[in-house]
Design a protein around this motif. Structure first.
Motif, PDB file in Angstrom:
ATOM      1  N   ASN A   1       5.030  -8.029   7.863  1.00  0.00           N
ATOM      2  CA  ASN A   1       4.219  -8.884   6.457  1.00  0.00           C
ATOM      3  C   ASN A   1       4.370 -10.102   6.763  1.00  0.00           C
ATOM      4  O   ASN A   1       3.607 -10.849   6.275  1.00  0.00           O
ATOM      5  N   ALA A   2       5.032 -10.686   8.221  1.00  0.00           N
ATOM      6  CA  ALA A   2       4.224 -12.115   8.296  1.00  0.00           C
ATOM      7  C   ALA A   2       3.745 -13.187   8.897  1.00  0.00           C
ATOM      8  O   ALA A   2       3.515 -12.354   9.951  1.00  0.00           O
ATOM      9  N   ARG A   3       3.454 -14.144   8.436  1.00  0.00           N
ATOM     10  CA  ARG A   3       2.332 -14.700   9.188  1.00  0.00           C
ATOM     11  C   ARG A   3       3.016 -14.887  10.712  1.00  0.00           C
ATOM     12  O   ARG A   3       3.688 -15.751  10.929  1.00  0.00           O
TER      13      ARG A   3
ATOM     14  N   GLY B   1      -9.485 -14.255   9.748  1.00  0.00           N
ATOM     15  CA  GLY B   1      -9.022 -15.816  10.514  1.00  0.00           C
ATOM     16  C   GLY B   1      -7.308 -15.670  10.611  1.00  0.00           C
ATOM     17  O   GLY B   1      -6.082 -16.464  10.512  1.00  0.00           O
ATOM     18  N   VAL B   2      -6.322 -15.296  10.028  1.00  0.00           N
ATOM     19  CA  VAL B   2      -4.607 -14.909   9.368  1.00  0.00           C
ATOM     20  C   VAL B   2      -4.690 -13.676  10.674  1.00  0.00           C
ATOM     21  O   VAL B   2      -4.934 -12.262  10.302  1.00  0.00           O
ATOM     22  N   LYS B   3      -3.409 -14.459  10.788  1.00  0.00           N
ATOM     23  CA  LYS B   3      -2.075 -12.833  12.086  1.00  0.00           C
ATOM     24  C   LYS B   3      -1.372 -12.678  11.539  1.00  0.00           C
ATOM     25  O   LYS B   3      -0.453 -13.208  11.014  1.00  0.00           O
ATOM     26  N   ILE B   4      -1.188 -11.535  11.593  1.00  0.00           N
ATOM     27  CA  ILE B   4       0.117 -11.089  10.576  1.00  0.00           C
ATOM     28  C   ILE B   4       1.016 -10.187  11.941  1.00  0.00           C
ATOM     29  O   ILE B   4       0.512  -9.744  12.920  1.00  0.00           O
ATOM     30  N   ASN B   5       2.409 -10.286  11.950  1.00  0.00           N
ATOM     31  CA  ASN B   5       3.060  -9.742  13.064  1.00  0.00           C
ATOM     32  C   ASN B   5       3.037  -8.348  12.335  1.00  0.00           C
ATOM     33  O   ASN B   5       3.573  -8.396  11.524  1.00  0.00           O
ATOM     34  N   GLY B   6       3.220  -7.823  13.694  1.00  0.00           N
ATOM     35  CA  GLY B   6       3.418  -6.239  13.042  1.00  0.00           C
ATOM     36  C   GLY B   6       4.998  -6.187  14.179  1.00  0.00           C
ATOM     37  O   GLY B   6       5.422  -6.720  15.361  1.00  0.00           O
ATOM     38  N   PHE B   7       4.920  -4.547  14.303  1.00  0.00           N
ATOM     39  CA  PHE B   7       6.885  -4.484  15.557  1.00  0.00           C
ATOM     40  C   PHE B   7       5.906  -3.544  16.061  1.00  0.00           C
ATOM     41  O   PHE B   7       4.715  -2.726  16.534  1.00  0.00           O
TER      42      PHE B   7
ATOM     43  N   GLU C   1      11.315   3.869  12.765  1.00  0.00           N
ATOM     44  CA  GLU C   1       9.945   4.148  12.109  1.00  0.00           C
ATOM     45  C   GLU C   1       9.869   3.223  10.725  1.00  0.00           C
ATOM     46  O   GLU C   1       9.298   2.475  10.666  1.00  0.00           O
ATOM     47  N   ARG C   2      10.451   4.005   9.541  1.00  0.00           N
ATOM     48  CA  ARG C   2      10.102   3.600   8.235  1.00  0.00           C
ATOM     49  C   ARG C   2      10.645   2.361   8.282  1.00  0.00           C
ATOM     50  O   ARG C   2      10.051   1.417   7.251  1.00  0.00           O
ATOM     51  N   MET C   3      11.754   1.520   9.257  1.00  0.00           N
ATOM     52  CA  MET C   3      12.085   0.029   8.747  1.00  0.00           C
ATOM     53  C   MET C   3      10.895  -0.904   9.064  1.00  0.00           C
ATOM     54  O   MET C   3      10.511  -1.333   8.956  1.00  0.00           O
ATOM     55  N   VAL C   4       9.515  -0.141   9.910  1.00  0.00           N
ATOM     56  CA  VAL C   4       8.603  -1.523  10.205  1.00  0.00           C
ATOM     57  C   VAL C   4       7.594  -1.064   9.985  1.00  0.00           C
ATOM     58  O   VAL C   4       6.445  -1.468   9.655  1.00  0.00           O
ATOM     59  N   LYS C   5       7.317   0.449   8.684  1.00  0.00           N
ATOM     60  CA  LYS C   5       6.309   0.926   8.866  1.00  0.00           C
ATOM     61  C   LYS C   5       5.310   0.184   7.644  1.00  0.00           C
ATOM     62  O   LYS C   5       6.344  -0.342   6.347  1.00  0.00           O
ATOM     63  N   PRO C   6       3.814  -0.371   7.569  1.00  0.00           N
ATOM     64  CA  PRO C   6       3.068  -1.239   6.726  1.00  0.00           C
ATOM     65  C   PRO C   6       3.696  -0.579   4.846  1.00  0.00           C
ATOM     66  O   PRO C   6       3.349   0.876   5.196  1.00  0.00           O
ATOM     67  N   GLU C   7       2.916  -1.473   4.389  1.00  0.00           N
ATOM     68  CA  GLU C   7       3.826  -1.089   2.853  1.00  0.00           C
ATOM     69  C   GLU C   7       2.226  -0.069   2.548  1.00  0.00           C
ATOM     70  O   GLU C   7       2.490   0.725   1.689  1.00  0.00           O
ATOM     71  N   VAL C   8       1.172  -0.177   3.427  1.00  0.00           N
ATOM     72  CA  VAL C   8      -0.282   0.252   2.800  1.00  0.00           C
ATOM     73  C   VAL C   8      -0.168   1.648   3.142  1.00  0.00           C
ATOM     74  O   VAL C   8       0.101   2.846   3.037  1.00  0.00           O
ATOM     75  N   LEU C   9       0.553   2.359   4.095  1.00  0.00           N
ATOM     76  CA  LEU C   9       0.628   2.960   4.694  1.00  0.00           C
ATOM     77  C   LEU C   9       1.960   3.763   4.598  1.00  0.00           C
ATOM     78  O   LEU C   9       1.564   5.175   4.133  1.00  0.00           O
ATOM     79  N   TYR C  10       2.569   3.659   4.092  1.00  0.00           N
ATOM     80  CA  TYR C  10       4.018   3.749   3.434  1.00  0.00           C
ATOM     81  C   TYR C  10       3.677   4.273   2.216  1.00  0.00           C
ATOM     82  O   TYR C  10       4.409   5.662   1.472  1.00  0.00           O
ATOM     83  N   THR C  11       3.008   3.682   1.313  1.00  0.00           N
ATOM     84  CA  THR C  11       2.591   3.900   0.307  1.00  0.00           C
ATOM     85  C   THR C  11       1.898   5.147   0.070  1.00  0.00           C
ATOM     86  O   THR C  11       2.235   6.618  -0.294  1.00  0.00           O
ATOM     87  N   GLU C  12       0.937   5.685   1.451  1.00  0.00           N
ATOM     88  CA  GLU C  12      -0.447   6.826   1.255  1.00  0.00           C
ATOM     89  C   GLU C  12       0.586   7.701   1.671  1.00  0.00           C
ATOM     90  O   GLU C  12       1.010   9.332   1.179  1.00  0.00           O
ATOM     91  N   GLU C  13       1.510   8.082   2.447  1.00  0.00           N
ATOM     92  CA  GLU C  13       2.707   8.991   3.002  1.00  0.00           C
ATOM     93  C   GLU C  13       3.682   9.389   1.528  1.00  0.00           C
ATOM     94  O   GLU C  13       3.631  10.477   1.015  1.00  0.00           O
ATOM     95  N   LEU C  14       4.353   8.423   0.720  1.00  0.00           N
ATOM     96  CA  LEU C  14       4.777   8.573  -0.206  1.00  0.00           C
ATOM     97  C   LEU C  14       4.218   9.479  -1.723  1.00  0.00           C
ATOM     98  O   LEU C  14       4.432   9.835  -2.286  1.00  0.00           O
ATOM     99  N   ARG C  15       2.468   8.923  -1.675  1.00  0.00           N
ATOM    100  CA  ARG C  15       1.569   9.552  -2.732  1.00  0.00           C
ATOM    101  C   ARG C  15       1.443  11.178  -1.982  1.00  0.00           C
ATOM    102  O   ARG C  15       1.691  11.958  -3.219  1.00  0.00           O
TER     103      ARG C  15
END
Length: 441
Positions: free
Chosen positions: A290-292, A376-382, A395-409
């Motif tokens: 989640n780095a800009r 107007g803000v760009k976030i670096n992805g993998f 995959e888990r090491m680069v998975k965004p928080e929102v998606l990982y949270t949904e999978e855990l739910r």
């Protein structure tokens, strides 16, 4: 007739002798197997993947003496600082602080809990536990049948309910970062320029800092406009102009939390985290998430940096306190030993990166997982290497928080998740409302 009876007796005796001999042989085999189990020269822990994407074994303590049945202590590891045996901790409260690198640290806890099938405190939807309001256990989380939880690591404004939900012996961990960088990042990411009526004005931050009290009072919502870190720790906004009350609040945080990670000394902090939780080095390997993009970072003048410190005096006090305590912990740990452990972590992280990652500067549309971006803000992805795309560890090491949270739910609750209509009836908002009246002063 006598010959026949004698023959029967001989056959019967032979059978009895054979049965007894077989029983003794099997008993000896079982004992030998048990001795073999208890004389293993080392314990081995599963690591999460080598360069071929396959699991390898991480060798634990060598030549440990074992006897009798296996117990928890036989699976204990050694604390690298004290040299004493310890049991890996699983009950953890991680207070996630906005724009401090907390999404990166959160990924460590998400992966560990996922791997070991631990139970998370999860929001009914999204990835916030009621933020920016104080965490409310009745409204802001999904409840398990047994009401037992291991990990609390999603965005929440700290409240007594956090302590009530989690086990009493939970380990409290958090993170802080240079307040100047936190404020600049929050101002850009949360579009404070929009609230000021200075949309996309490149000088918006400097304009705000010229009279922060005036502009903050003009806003309907003032979240992320002052002392962002203290706010996340649940410190009331009314204390922000009272230095004595701020110091008292910082002392309370210091007493409750076992480790506050410092963003500028991240790797040293991870070594202390590993030692505190009695985890392996693999457990704390992580990529920056989640780095800009550098083009979305505002360049600050020295005058603006000083103005940020003045306006965020509480966060400056907080950061100075925990930066000092971190270096005290490092001194107790041993600086030479710390340098050696950091070097090991560097090498291990580089190995994971080399095996998993093709690029860590991909933008949405090109990255393997898209991330949420403010206007107007760009976030670096993998982008993962082709051979790593089927590797769940990468995959888990680069998975965004929102998606990982949904999978855990889904993993934790299946389909037994309230629908939006049910959530509204319970007073749970769908998402953060920027027009909420959340004033600091």
């Amino acid at each position: 007739m006598m010959r026949t009876s004698t023959r029967y007796i001989v056959v019967l005796a032979f059978c009895l002798i054979s049965i007894v001999a077989l029983y003794i042989l099997n008993d000896n085999i079982d004992k030998e197997r048990e001795r073999g189990k208890n004389s293993r020269p080392e314990l081995k822990f599963q690591s999460e993947g080598d360069k071929d994407g396959e699991q390898q074994e991480y060798k634990g303590q060598k030549n440990r003496k074992q006897s009798g049945k296996r117990t928890k202590t036989q699976y204990a590891m050694k604390n690298s600082n004290s040299g004493n045996e310890c049991t890996p901790k699983k009950d953890i409260i991680f207070t996630k602080v906005h724009k401090s690198g907390s999404s990166t640290v959160q990924n460590i806890f998400l992966r560990y809990g996922d791997k070991h099938d631990l139970t998370f405190v999860l929001p009914p939807m999204g990835h916030h536990l009621g933020y920016p309001n104080y965490f409310n256990k009745e409204k802001h989380m999904l409840h398990t049948k047994d009401e037992k939880y291991n990990i609390f690591c999603h965005h929440a404004r700290f409240s007594p309910d956090v302590t009530e939900v989690m086990p009493k012996d939970s380990v409290y961990i958090s993170i802080v970062r240079d307040p100047v960088d936190v404020f600049e990042s929050a101002f850009t990411y949360f579009k404070i320029d929009y609230r000021m009526g200075k949309v996309d004005n490149p000088q918006a931050l400097s304009i705000f800092l010229s009279n922060p009290e005036k502009y903050s009072k003009s806003m309907r919502n003032t979240v992320h406009t002052r002392n962002n870190m203290l706010y996340d720790y649940g410190i009331p906004a009314e204390t922000f102009n009272d230095e004595a009350k701020l110091q008292s609040a910082i002392d309370e945080i210091s007493e409750k939390f076992s480790l506050i990670i410092i963003g500028e000394h991240f790797e040293e902090s991870l070594i202390l985290l590993k030692d505190l939780l009695c985890w392996t080095l693999e457990d704390v390997v992580v990529f920056r998430l989640n780095a800009r993009n550098e083009n979305s970072v505002t360049k600050l003048s020295e005058q603006d940096r000083e103005r940020i410190r003045d306006w965020n005096k509480g966060d400056v006090m907080l950061y100075k306190h925990f930066n000092q305590t971190l270096w005290q912990k490092i001194a107790r740990y041993g600086r030479d030993k710390m340098a050696a452990e950091v070097d090991k972590l560097h090498k291990l992280t580089n190995r994971y990166y080399k095996n998993c990652v093709q690029s860590d500067h991909a933008l949405n549309g090109d990255a393997d997982f898209d991330v949420w971006e403010p206007r107007g803000v760009k976030i670096n992805g993998f982008i993962l290497k082709e051979e790593a795309k089927a590797n769940p560890v990468c995959e888990r090491m680069v998975k965004p928080e929102v998606l990982y949270t949904e999978e855990l739910r889904r993993k934790q609750f299946g389909t037994n998740i309230p629908r939006r209509g049910q959530l509204r009836k319970r007073g749970i908002q769908k998402r953060f409302n920027p027009n909420q009246n959340q004033r600091y002063a």
